[in-house]
Motif scaffolding. Structure first.
Motif, PDB file in Angstrom:
ATOM      1  N   VAL C 117      30.712  53.479 -65.220  1.00 43.80           N
ATOM      2  CA  VAL C 117      29.841  53.698 -64.240  1.00 43.80           C
ATOM      3  C   VAL C 117      28.658  52.684 -64.409  1.00 43.80           C
ATOM      4  O   VAL C 117      28.103  51.855 -63.536  1.00 43.80           O
ATOM      5  N   GLU C 118      28.024  52.542 -65.529  1.00 44.37           N
ATOM      6  CA  GLU C 118      26.871  51.474 -65.835  1.00 44.37           C
ATOM      7  C   GLU C 118      27.525  50.096 -65.356  1.00 44.37           C
ATOM      8  O   GLU C 118      26.691  49.275 -64.702  1.00 44.37           O
ATOM      9  N   ARG C 119      28.922  49.627 -65.555  1.00 44.41           N
ATOM     10  CA  ARG C 119      29.301  48.107 -65.409  1.00 44.41           C
ATOM     11  C   ARG C 119      29.285  48.209 -63.981  1.00 44.41           C
ATOM     12  O   ARG C 119      28.649  47.135 -63.446  1.00 44.41           O
ATOM     13  N   LEU C 120      29.871  49.297 -63.223  1.00 39.64           N
ATOM     14  CA  LEU C 120      29.864  48.872 -61.783  1.00 39.64           C
ATOM     15  C   LEU C 120      28.671  48.994 -61.187  1.00 39.64           C
ATOM     16  O   LEU C 120      28.447  48.215 -60.150  1.00 39.64           O
ATOM     17  N   LEU C 121      27.643  49.755 -61.408  1.00 39.68           N
ATOM     18  CA  LEU C 121      26.448  49.678 -61.000  1.00 39.68           C
ATOM     19  C   LEU C 121      25.861  48.457 -61.089  1.00 39.68           C
ATOM     20  O   LEU C 121      25.090  48.001 -60.214  1.00 39.68           O
ATOM     21  N   ASP C 122      25.889  47.734 -62.170  1.00 36.35           N
ATOM     22  CA  ASP C 122      25.368  46.371 -62.536  1.00 36.35           C
ATOM     23  C   ASP C 122      25.892  45.468 -61.525  1.00 36.35           C
ATOM     24  O   ASP C 122      25.536  44.647 -60.955  1.00 36.35           O
ATOM     25  N   PHE C 123      27.233  45.739 -61.349  1.00 36.95           N
ATOM     26  CA  PHE C 123      28.116  44.708 -60.487  1.00 36.95           C
ATOM     27  C   PHE C 123      27.328  44.905 -58.871  1.00 36.95           C
ATOM     28  O   PHE C 123      27.352  43.716 -58.348  1.00 36.95           O
ATOM     29  N   VAL C 124      27.189  46.080 -58.714  1.00 42.89           N
ATOM     30  CA  VAL C 124      26.718  46.055 -57.084  1.00 42.89           C
ATOM     31  C   VAL C 124      25.343  46.256 -56.870  1.00 42.89           C
ATOM     32  O   VAL C 124      24.648  46.143 -55.963  1.00 42.89           O
ATOM     33  N   GLY C 125      24.541  46.082 -58.181  1.00 44.61           N
ATOM     34  CA  GLY C 125      23.138  45.831 -58.273  1.00 44.61           C
ATOM     35  C   GLY C 125      22.445  47.327 -57.816  1.00 44.61           C
ATOM     36  O   GLY C 125      21.420  47.146 -57.433  1.00 44.61           O
ATOM     37  N   LEU C 126      22.868  48.244 -58.285  1.00 51.47           N
ATOM     38  CA  LEU C 126      22.304  49.882 -58.276  1.00 51.47           C
ATOM     39  C   LEU C 126      22.034  50.277 -59.148  1.00 51.47           C
ATOM     40  O   LEU C 126      21.778  51.585 -59.221  1.00 51.47           O
ATOM     41  N   ALA C 127      22.087  49.564 -60.699  1.00 52.70           N
ATOM     42  CA  ALA C 127      21.810  50.159 -61.745  1.00 52.70           C
ATOM     43  C   ALA C 127      20.419  50.943 -61.748  1.00 52.70           C
ATOM     44  O   ALA C 127      20.285  52.048 -62.433  1.00 52.70           O
ATOM     45  N   ALA C 128      19.287  50.338 -60.980  1.00 50.59           N
ATOM     46  CA  ALA C 128      18.079  51.291 -60.969  1.00 50.59           C
ATOM     47  C   ALA C 128      18.163  52.312 -60.371  1.00 50.59           C
ATOM     48  O   ALA C 128      17.145  53.339 -60.324  1.00 50.59           O
ATOM     49  N   ASP C 129      19.052  52.672 -59.545  1.00 47.53           N
ATOM     50  CA  ASP C 129      18.961  53.806 -58.765  1.00 47.53           C
ATOM     51  C   ASP C 129      20.049  54.784 -58.928  1.00 47.53           C
ATOM     52  O   ASP C 129      20.197  55.614 -58.152  1.00 47.53           O
ATOM     53  N   ALA C 130      20.376  54.709 -60.397  1.00 49.98           N
ATOM     54  CA  ALA C 130      21.413  55.906 -60.711  1.00 49.98           C
ATOM     55  C   ALA C 130      21.317  56.969 -60.575  1.00 49.98           C
ATOM     56  O   ALA C 130      22.274  57.894 -60.128  1.00 49.98           O
ATOM     57  N   THR C 131      20.133  57.606 -60.535  1.00 47.26           N
ATOM     58  CA  THR C 131      19.694  59.241 -60.460  1.00 47.26           C
ATOM     59  C   THR C 131      19.430  59.507 -59.011  1.00 47.26           C
ATOM     60  O   THR C 131      19.212  60.655 -58.802  1.00 47.26           O
ATOM     61  N   LYS C 132      19.114  58.687 -58.327  1.00 46.50           N
ATOM     62  CA  LYS C 132      18.842  58.808 -56.725  1.00 46.50           C
ATOM     63  C   LYS C 132      20.034  59.483 -56.103  1.00 46.50           C
ATOM     64  O   LYS C 132      21.111  59.013 -56.268  1.00 46.50           O
ATOM     65  N   PRO C 133      19.797  60.616 -55.154  1.00 50.80           N
ATOM     66  CA  PRO C 133      20.964  60.867 -54.462  1.00 50.80           C
ATOM     67  C   PRO C 133      21.414  59.760 -53.472  1.00 50.80           C
ATOM     68  O   PRO C 133      20.528  58.842 -52.873  1.00 50.80           O
ATOM     69  N   ALA C 134      22.518  59.673 -53.433  1.00 49.55           N
ATOM     70  CA  ALA C 134      23.230  58.424 -52.616  1.00 49.55           C
ATOM     71  C   ALA C 134      22.584  58.435 -51.344  1.00 49.55           C
ATOM     72  O   ALA C 134      22.421  57.569 -50.818  1.00 49.55           O
TER      73      ALA C 134
END
Lengths: 366, 412, 241, 291
Positions: C117-134
């Motif tokens: 999950v962390e790797r993919l979030l980094d890839f699409v640039g969403l790591a900072a928003d991980a806990t936000k409701p989508a």
């Protein structure tokens, strides 16, 4: 799996409340509930157990509706079927030995199997949205209509008369023969402890379930079934699973209710009864187990208190309560209250453990 | 919301006021609590509210006259909202929390069956002041309403003699309707008559087009109507509108549902009913009772048999306690066993039958005229509730706590 | 070499309307292929046929030489196809990270899922928003989250249906970079797109769909130079990018 | 032979009678559900309201038709008031709207019992009866059929030929787009809800002379109206009318053959089957055939 993994099983984004403080609170509530019969009068104990009996059905509906996104308007069909099954089997087997307990198991199996069949018919038949509500409601109404007219002597299963609208009475209470031949009759405080134990187990088990892979997929299905399917899951299997578990819990309520009151009637499957679980769950909070549990319990209590205090004005007061709750706390008042509390605390000091953005999203959605 | 709160406060205050007034009246002994469990809301509230009124009227009168055995009565009441689960809930509450030993209440058979096990288990006493399908043989219950042998064995021979032997029955499809149909079938065939058809209708059905046609097709001499509840009583209006002019007999209209007050004449023309009470009964005690009632409840449309039976039930309790010199159930039952437990009720004298613990009644057969006035056709001064005793129920010897029907007789 | 995906005589009619008309079309393994065409050309219907949301009126779809037509959607996904739909298909009430957990959990354990999950979030640039409701993400971020979900399945063939619809030019460019990175990793990508700038940024080969048939095929330059294509698509609709 | 004709007439009359009942009972519910996606659990209370207003006015000396129209109007005004105060907050939350209207229904039913008292004398069925062979029928039931058909025709004209109808259909298909095109969607919703409530009131008024008046009388319509709406689907014109016809035949036939219980159970079973086979009801099925 190590010991440190265990908390992970019970906690997750699908359930509110985590951290030491929350679990200490849970433990405190359980302890308080366990010593309650030592201090309460007889009526209060059996009345509390009676409320508890309904909570299983509420939790099941919470799973189907709050987590799975399918509004079942007919949980009372499973409730009633299991209740009647318990009655018929317990009367036929008699109250000796552990027979009533055996009747309970059979009743649960019958109610759950029916839920599975009905769920299969609907979910694999492509019925969804509000139509799930309509089909389940039709089923429970047809069942109630049918049972109403079984007063005649020809409607007899073994020794048990179905007895139509008046319902079956004198159904044996739940009892079990312990290994040493000691007989436990589940009445009064003993029944209370049975319900309490089952509630704790059910609550914890459901917490594990909704925070598991199954729960993740289930809420995904509620949010966006197409996406879940495009991730390679067979959505229907998860929906059917949730529906069946919800049916099992409704059956548990039904069988316990019958064993508690020694009584079951078709009216417990008719329209007003069928609407009640929806009211408890909607008012308490459906997208969280703890909210459903606490919420239903409090709603049951408040409804009874209102009826006692305000007599013929009770229904007016209950109606007004529903309207007001849905207007100001659409996600259920428990979630609303938690959110309000955390907002107040945020204003006062550091960020609280309970509040999280997902919670906010829940309270804002309908 | 504030209006609602006011309502709630007002009703709570009213409750308190009633309680404190009763307390003020009582001299040294604490008041005797009696439970009242009747629907104030729901589908049949319009028929059961007179029961509530009757109970209050009786208690007020008894308290004004000094109470029972020197104790004032205090009514503890709840509204079960036509919900059997709530009947159970509140029956337990009355016995276990409020500490009452006697409950007056339950209208439908289902609600009675719901609370009877609770009453039995705690050895309390239920006064079931309700005309019903009969057959309950239970030492913890006293029935003060009419039962089939009192209503049907008077009405049916009369109707067969006057109108003919071919009978059609329509009945609500639940226990009361089905058991009453059984009774009708039994009595009609025993008297050499013929049941041309018996149609059972689910509760809540309000459209009777097909039923009316079926009756017209069968061409009976007269019709037995055992329809129940608001929705089903629409039958009379629809039958009259369709031009179904046929004599009718019933055990529950007029005296219970006051259809002659609720429908426009001549809808109920040709209806014949046997009951122990009608508001129109012409007897000094009845007239005085009706006057007292309307003085207290000026808006009451009609004092139905439920109201009078409930009123009489409380007086019967007074009589029994005074005979026994105690409120103890065993002592009261010992007095019932003497067969001398009689009171002069508004309808006339009623006595409790020792074997079945049901009341004997003076039965009146009324017919309804085109203008909805009523005519007394016949009076039976005393009809005993004999059937249970005949089939082997004897509560002075044995207490099976069962409900028997013609198709479910005690095993000997 | 056999095509990774190919259709033979694929036809889909709704009532009297033929949306896909005897279509023969293929995608080579390891390529980045664009599918363009005017509105109503049948692009989205083709996607839905391939993932099994619709069943064809006639014809066949083969993936790695295997007939797909009678498989369930889930089975097609397991065979190695993954798709990002036109409207962002995310779970709006759930936290961003959980969106991906649902995607990943059926093939990974708990700990691995978390790392992935962390790797993919980094890839699409969403790591900072991980806990936000989508549901609270911006429109472009929602598109990227869904791309992350689609690629989390490690598909052999990735479909992207209008991945840049409604994005700003900057976001469109970043999306293009992501798609190129995926292709470099060896994924076969099929993109349906309107935005010709984006198509120029990423595509090697282009197929033009018109009235449910293949109208033209070639490199982006060949297609751009094709006057017939310009007429039906670029010219007449005024999308002269 | 004549006996057969009479039998047939009798059956046709029963079907027509049930048809009228279903159309009138379900019309208001169908409009509100179809147009707004709101499941109005207080539907039965609007019916009760129409019945009481009609009865009160007729007893005050007005002719029955005037009483019925006034009853419908009164229910409609109440409907608009309810929409403006409460229901409008729930357009995107169908389930909450179910809970909230159920709350309103509880308040209305018990409030009516407390305020209006228990027993009202009904006004009696006008027009008398007509006989065929063994059978005789109330002429007023034919008036009901005429009203039901009138309602369907009126709705057709309203939705197809008027400005309101165009706006309403646009709002139903795509509220956002309709708003963008200048359709006053807020007002349309209020009017639609009012129309639905008024139709319920009309049903109450028309049936008032044939029923017993009680605060719970509306519940007697609820199950049938839900069934009809579900079988019909979202559109009143292409859904409710054919659904009522089909259900009328099923119910009349089941009732004639096996009695009232199976008439009711037959109805409920039909619902389950129809939902299984035609998930969007008749209207959805017709739409797709047309597409």
């Amino acid at each position: 799996m190590t010991l440190r993994d265990i908390p992970v099983l019970f906690n997750g984004p699908q359930t509110l409340g985590r951290g030491k403080l929350f679990w200490l609170g849970v433990a405190a509530v359980i302890v308080a509930a366990a010593i309650y019969p030592q201090y309460a009068e007889r009526f209060a104990i059996s009345n509390t157990a009676y409320f508890g009996v309904w909570v299983f059905m509420a939790l099941g509906l919470g799973l189907i509706w709050g987590y799975g996104g399918m509004l079942s308007f007919g949980q009372t069909a499973f409730f009633g079927l299991a209740g009647y099954a318990y009655g018929v089997i317990a009367i036929n087997l008699g109250a000796a030995h552990s027979y009533p307990f055996l009747a309970l198991i059979c009743a649960l199996a019958i109610g759950t199997a029916f839920a599975a069949v009905l769920g299969y018919f609907m979910i694999y038949g492509g019925i969804n949205g509000v139509f799930v509500g309509i089909v389940t409601l039709s089923v429970t109404l047809a069942f109630a209509t049918f049972m109403n007219q079984t007063a005649g002597p020809q409607w007899r299963i073994g020794r048990a008369r179905l007895n139509g609208y008046n319902g079956m009475t004198r159904i044996p209470s739940l009892s079990i023969d312990w290994l040493d031949g000691h007989r436990i009759r589940f009445e009064g405080a003993t029944f209370y402890y049975l319900v309490l134990g089952l509630l704790v187990v059910t609550y914890l088990a459901l917490r594990v379930l909704v925070n598991s892979r199954f729960g993740n997929v289930l809420v995904g299905t509620r949010e966006n079934p197409e996406r879940v399917e495009l991730l390679g899951y067979d959505v229907r299997r998860y929906q059917l699973g949730a529906f069946t578990i919800g049916g099992f819990l409704a059956s548990l309520s039904g069988a316990l209710y019958t064993a508690w009151g020694n009584f079951i009637v078709p009216a417990s499957m008719a329209l007003p009864a069928a609407a009640m679980p929806i009211i408890w769950v909607a008012v308490g909070g459906r997208e969280d187990l703890t909210a459903t549990l606490v919420g239903s319990f409090v709603v049951l209590y408040v409804f009874q208190a209102l009826t006692v205090v305000s007599q013929e004005y009770a229904l007016v007061a209950i109606g007004a309560l529903l309207v007001v709750t849905v207007l100001i706390a659409p996600g259920g008042y428990v979630i609303w209250a938690v959110d309000m509390a955390s907002r107040l605390r945020r204003r006062a000091g550091p960020s609280p453990p309970l509040s999280d953005p997902a919670l906010k999203a829940r309270t804002q959605r309908g | 919301m504030s209006m609602l709160r006011n309502l709630a406060i007002a009703s709570a205050a009213g409750l308190m006021l009633g309680v404190s007034a009763a307390a003020a009246l009582a001299d040294d002994k604490p008041p005797l609590k009696i439970g009242l469990l009747e629907d104030h809301s729901g589908d049949i509230a319009i028929f059961t509210m007179p029961k509530v009124h009757g109970a209050h009227l009786a208690v007020d009168e008894i308290n004004a006259a000094g109470g029972i055995l020197g104790r004032k009565l205090e009514i503890i009441e709840y509204d079960p909202q036509f919900d059997n689960a709530k009947f159970q809930e509140f029956a337990r509450r009355l016995i276990e929390k409020d500490g009452v030993q006697v409950i007056f209440g339950a209208a439908t058979s289902a609600s009675r069956e719901a609370i009877r096990p609770i009453i039995d288990k705690d050895n309390a006493l239920l006064f079931y002041a309700q005309q019903y399908e009969g057959g309950v043989c239970d030492g913890n219950m006293i029935g003060t309403g009419g039962v089939p042998e009192q209503q049907f064995s008077t009405l049916i021979p009369y109707m067969m003699e006057k109108y003919g032997k071919k009978v059609y029955v329509i009945a609500a499809d639940y226990n009361f309707g089905q058991i009453s149909t059984e009774w009708t079938r039994k009595l009609v065939t025993e008297a050499g008559g013929q049941i041309l058809g018996a149609e059972l209708i689910p509760l809540g059905v309000s459209q009777f087009g097909q039923t009316i046609q079926n009756i017209q097709k069968a061409k009976p001499d007269w019709l037995m109507t055992l329809v129940v509840g608001n929705a089903q009583s629409a039958f009379y209006e629809q039958a009259a509108a369709a031009g179904l002019h046929i004599p009718m007999g019933s055990s529950i209209t007029i005296g219970l549902g006051f259809e002659h007050k609720r429908f426009k004449p001549p809808t109920m023309q040709g209806m014949h009913v046997v009951m122990n009470w009608f508001e129109e009964i012409d007897r000094p005690a009845a007239k005085a009772f009706v006057a007292r009632w309307h003085a207290k409840y000026p808006n009451e449309t009609y004092i139905n048999d439920m109201g009078e039976n409930e009123y009489s039930a409380i007086y019967m309790y007074k009589k029994l306690a005074e005979m026994a010199g105690s409120f103890d159930l065993d002592k009261i039952r010992a007095q019932i066993a003497t067969g001398k437990a009689c009171i002069d009720a508004p309808e006339g004298q009623i006595c409790i039958d020792p074997k079945s613990q049901h009341a004997s009644h003076q039965m009146t057969l009324l017919s309804v005229n085109a203008d909805h006035s009523v005519k007394v056709e016949k009076v039976w001064p005393r009809v005993d509730p004999y059937w249970l005793g005949q089939i082997g129920c004897d509560l002075t010897k044995d207490d099976p706590k069962e409900q028997y029907t013609p198709s479910n007789l005690p095993s000997k | 070499m056999a095509k990774l995906l190919e259709t033979h005589g694929l036809t889909k009619r709704f009532g009297g309307v033929t949306v896909i008309d005897d279509l023969n079309f293929g995608v080579d393994e390891g390529t980045l292929h664009c599918l363009i065409g005017p509105n109503g050309a049948g692009k989205s219907t083709l996607f839905k046929l391939i993932v099994g949301r619709h069943s064809p009126t006639a014809g066949s779809i083969r993936f790695r030489g295997r007939e797909l037509t009678h498989l369930s959607t889930a089975a097609r996904i397991h065979a190695g196809i993954s798709i990002k739909m036109q409207v962002p298909g995310i779970f709006p009430a759930l936290p961003v990270a959980q969106n991906l957990t649902i995607a990943l959990q059926h093939r990974l354990g708990r700990a691995e899922t978390r790392r992935e999950v962390e790797r993919l979030l980094d890839f699409v640039g969403l790591a900072a928003d991980a806990t936000k409701p989508a549901g609270q993400l911006g429109h472009g971020q929602k598109q990227w989250l869904e791309i992350a979900m689609a690629i989390s399945l490690r598909p052999t063939l990735l479909f992207l249906d209008e991945p840049t619809a409604g994005l700003s030019p900057d976001e469109t460019f970043r999306t293009g970079e992501m798609v190129l990175a995926l292709k470099r990793d060896g994924m076969t990508v099929l993109v349906v797109e309107h935005d010709m700038t984006f198509v120029r940024q990423i595509a090697e080969s282009v197929t033009v769909l018109h009235f449910g048939r293949v109208f033209a095929e070639g490199t982006i330059d060949e297609i751009a130079a094709n006057t017939a294509v310009q007429e039906i698509y670029l010219g007449s609709t005024g999308h002269a990018h | 032979m004549t006996a057969f004709v009479y039998q047939f007439l009798a059956f046709a009359y029963q079907v027509a009678d049930v048809f009228a009942f279903l159309v009138l009972a379900a019309g208001g519910l169908a409009i509100i559900f179809g147009m707004m996606g709101i499941i109005n659990m207080a539907h039965g209370e609007f019916i009760t309201c129409g019945a009481y207003v009609t009865t009160a006015l007729v007893r005050a000396g007005l002719p029955l038709p005037v009483g019925i129209v006034m009853g419908a109007l009164f229910a409609g005004v109440l409907g608009i008031a309810l929409e403006r105060t409460i229901v409008r907050r729930f357009y995107n939350r169908p389930i909450d709207s179910l809970v909230v209207t159920w709350g309103v229904s509880l308040i209305a039913t018990q409030g009516a019992l407390l305020v209006l008292g228990s027993a009202w004398t009904s006004v009696g069925t006008p027009l008398g009866s007509i006989g065929f062979g063994d059978y005789s029928f109330a002429l007023y039931r034919l008036v009901m059929l005429a009203v039901a058909i009138g309602v369907l025709v009126g709705l057709y004209l309203l939705f197809m030929k008027t400005r309101f109808g165009v706006h309403a259909r646009a709002t139903m298909q795509n509220p956002a787009m309709a708003r963008a095109l200048g359709v006053p969607t807020e007002r349309i919703y209020a009017q639609t809800f009012g129309l639905g409530a008024a139709l319920a009131g009309l049903a109450g008024g028309v049936y008032a002379p044939t029923l017993t008046l009680s605060p719970t009388m509306g519940t007697g319509f609820v199950v049938e109206s839900f069934v009809t709406v579900v079988v019909g689907g979202a559109d009143v014109l292409t859904g409710t009318a054919p659904a009522s016809a089909v259900l009328a035949i099923i119910r009349a036939a089941c009732t004639a053959a096996w009695g009232q219980v199976f008439g009711l159970i037959g109805l409920l079973v039909t619902v389950c089957i129809v939902i299984r086979v035609l998930p969007e009801g008749f209207s959805g099925w017709l739409m797709r055939r047309r597409a």
